[in-house]
Design an enzyme around this catalytic site. Structure first.
Site, PDB file in Angstrom:
ATOM      1  N   CYS A   1       7.494  12.116  41.881  1.00 43.92           N
ATOM      2  CA  CYS A   1       6.953  12.794  40.704  1.00 43.92           C
ATOM      3  C   CYS A   1       7.789  12.388  39.482  1.00 43.92           C
ATOM      4  O   CYS A   1       8.965  12.054  39.616  1.00 43.92           O
ATOM      5  CB  CYS A   1       7.045  14.308  40.945  1.00 43.92           C
ATOM      6  SG  CYS A   1       6.597  15.355  39.561  1.00 43.92           S
ATOM      7  N   GLY A   2       7.181  12.440  38.325  1.00 42.11           N
ATOM      8  CA  GLY A   2       7.933  12.170  37.105  1.00 42.11           C
ATOM      9  C   GLY A   2       9.065  13.169  36.888  1.00 42.11           C
ATOM     10  O   GLY A   2      10.024  12.880  36.174  1.00 42.11           O
TER      11      GLY A   2
END
Length: 165
Positions: A37-38
């Site tokens: 995930c970012g």
């Protein structure tokens, strides 16, 4: 003392059962996590927060979840390897769980009921955080973009009521 919270359990990433009762007297931060995930770099901030305050009674519980764009696709071994080798995670982690929908884990059913989010109680993304006081009372819900360092000011007053060790 919040007996309902302390009746909840979750399976640990190593196959052991984690009882919320094990955290009586501790300040607990529960986070749904993901490795791709970012927001994954928040692992570093979570581990820093844990190392800084664990001796004062803070526990962080990471709960891997693959419900948001398949951002936690790996096996438990993959997740554990990633967390250990990339971020040196030492706080407890659960098995992969669901935080929304029909198969929502009972811990998250409880957390979402007690601390509703903005507009809806559903978890909107990875790295939503729930702060639980040392008596088991849910205190505050933080959105995914809230950095762990920003949560420290909310944790410190609770630590004065926590038992260390």
């Amino acid at each position: 003392m919040n007996t309902k919270f302390y009746q909840l359990t979750i399976d640990g990433i190593n196959g052991d059962q984690i009882s919320m009762a094990d955290f009586k007297g501790k300040t607990l931060l529960i986070v749904n996590t993901a490795s791709k995930c970012g927001l994954t770099p928040q692992y570093e901030g979570l581990e820093n927060l844990y190392k800084e305050h664990k001796d004062k009674g803070l526990v962080i519980l990471g709960c891997p979840c693959d419900q948001f764009l398949n951002q936690e696709p790996g096996t438990l071994d993959d997740i554990q390897f990633f967390c250990t080798n990339k971020y040196d995670i030492t706080f407890p982690m659960s098995t992969k769980i669901k935080v929304n929908g029909a198969d929502t884990h009972p811990l998250y059913i409880y957390l979402k009921k007690e601390l509703k989010g903005f507009l809806t109680s559903n978890i909107k993304w990875n790295f939503t955080k729930f702060l639980i006081g040392p008596d088991g009372t849910p205190v505050k819900r933080f959105g995914p973009k809230t950095e762990p360092s920003e949560i420290a000011e909310h944790i410190k007053p609770l630590l004065s009521r926590s038992r260390s060790s």
